[in-house]
Write a protein that holds these residues in place. Structure first.
Motif, short mmCIF file in Angstrom:
data_model
loop_
_atom_site.label_atom_id
_atom_site.label_comp_id
_atom_site.label_asym_id
_atom_site.label_seq_id
_atom_site.Cartn_x
_atom_site.Cartn_y
_atom_site.Cartn_z
N PHE A 208 -2.96 2.24 11.17
CA PHE A 208 -1.58 1.75 11.08
C PHE A 208 -0.82 2.81 10.29
CE2 PHE A 208 -3.77 -2.17 11.91
CZ PHE A 208 -2.89 -2.88 12.72
N TRP A 209 0.34 3.17 10.78
CA TRP A 209 1.21 4.14 10.12
C TRP A 209 2.33 3.33 9.47
CZ3 TRP A 209 5.53 6.93 13.11
CH2 TRP A 209 6.20 7.83 12.29
N LEU A 210 2.44 3.36 8.18
CA LEU A 210 3.41 2.56 7.45
C LEU A 210 4.79 3.22 7.53
CD1 LEU A 210 1.20 1.53 4.42
CD2 LEU A 210 1.36 0.53 6.70
N ALA A 211 5.39 3.12 8.70
CA ALA A 211 6.65 3.79 8.99
C ALA A 211 7.86 2.88 8.86
CB ALA A 211 6.61 4.34 10.42
N LEU B 6 0.62 -4.66 15.64
CA LEU B 6 -0.69 -5.25 15.88
C LEU B 6 -0.73 -6.06 17.17
CD1 LEU B 6 -3.60 -5.93 15.15
CD2 LEU B 6 -2.72 -7.71 13.61
N ALA B 7 0.31 -6.84 17.45
CA ALA B 7 0.33 -7.65 18.67
C ALA B 7 0.17 -6.76 19.91
CB ALA B 7 1.62 -8.46 18.75
N ASP B 8 0.88 -5.66 19.95
CA ASP B 8 0.75 -4.74 21.09
C ASP B 8 -0.64 -4.11 21.13
OD1 ASP B 8 3.27 -5.26 22.07
OD2 ASP B 8 4.15 -3.38 21.37
N MET C 84 4.44 -1.15 0.74
CA MET C 84 3.00 -1.18 0.58
C MET C 84 2.57 0.04 -0.22
SD MET C 84 1.70 -2.40 4.29
CE MET C 84 0.63 -3.72 3.80
N THR C 85 1.56 -0.12 -1.02
CA THR C 85 1.07 0.99 -1.83
C THR C 85 -0.39 1.25 -1.53
OG1 THR C 85 0.34 -0.42 -3.64
CG2 THR C 85 2.63 0.33 -3.70
N ARG D 169 8.23 -3.91 5.73
CA ARG D 169 7.71 -4.75 6.81
C ARG D 169 6.21 -4.91 6.58
NH1 ARG D 169 10.90 -4.00 11.67
NH2 ARG D 169 9.49 -5.44 12.71
N PRO D 170 5.64 -6.04 6.98
CA PRO D 170 4.21 -6.25 6.78
C PRO D 170 3.37 -5.30 7.63
CG PRO D 170 5.14 -8.06 8.05
CD PRO D 170 6.29 -7.18 7.61
N LEU D 171 2.14 -5.15 7.26
CA LEU D 171 1.22 -4.27 7.97
C LEU D 171 1.17 -4.59 9.45
CD1 LEU D 171 -1.03 -2.07 7.71
CD2 LEU D 171 -2.63 -3.97 7.58
N THR D 172 1.16 -5.86 9.80
CA THR D 172 1.05 -6.26 11.20
C THR D 172 2.25 -5.83 12.04
OG1 THR D 172 1.94 -8.43 10.64
CG2 THR D 172 -0.47 -8.21 10.71
#
Length: 175
Positions: free
Chosen positions: A75-78, A105-107, A1-2, A82-85
């Motif tokens: 959201f931390w893109l760690a 996101l589910a959690d 992701m950018t 993988r998608p944002l969710t």
């Protein structure tokens, strides 16, 4: 992701954040969701101010709301590729407090359904208070994250165990 990725919320997040948060004189959830993710420029400005590090960009965060003191939930893109969710959700408070509050996101949907906001989830003492579940957010969590229910405290603790170095990573960025 950018940093130029779409800033619209995933459908499940938008649904959960559309339900009003009740601060209830300090006994409820201290959270003010945004309408979209904070833009890349504002995210960078925030992260630089928070860390004192003018070399950083905010490309690894998607900020979706704040508490009353100005702490941000994001959201931390760690997880590369993988998608944002599927990215962990973190809180970075106005007084330097940090915490991983959900593995994805589910959690997060189930934490919010339990009546716990991002700020509250980042501090242990809030987790022992009497829960105040949200029937509307529970229905949203059941719709978008069926079979993922666990007690909010377990969700938050598991996320912290999965990313035990988040605090150290953030504080290494500080100047």
């Amino acid at each position: 992701m950018t940093a130029t990725d779409d800033r619209r919320f995933p459908t499940a997040l938008a649904a959960a954040l559309a339900v009003p948060f009740d601060y209830n004189g300090g006994a409820g959830i201290d959270f003010e969701p945004f309408d979209t993710f904070l833009c890349a420029e504002d995210t960078t400005d925030w992260l630089r101010a928070w860390t004192g590090n003018d070399e950083l960009t905010g490309e690894n965060f998607r900020v979706f709301g704040q508490d009353g003191s100005g702490g941000y939930a994001a959201f931390w893109l760690a997880r590369p590729d993988r998608p944002l969710t599927d990215q962990p959700v973190v809180f970075m408070g106005s007084e330097g407090e940090t915490g991983v509050i959900a593995a994805d996101l589910a959690d997060l949907l189930w934490v919010l359904a339990a009546g716990i906001g991002p700020s509250e989830a980042s501090t242990d003492h809030h987790l022992d208070q009497k829960p105040n579940p949200s029937p509307q957010r529970t229905a949203i969590a059941e719709q978008f994250a069926p079979n993922r229910w666990r007690p909010a405290k377990a969700i938050i603790e598991q996320a912290g165990k999965e990313f035990p170095d988040f605090d150290d990573i953030v504080f290494e960025l500080c100047r």
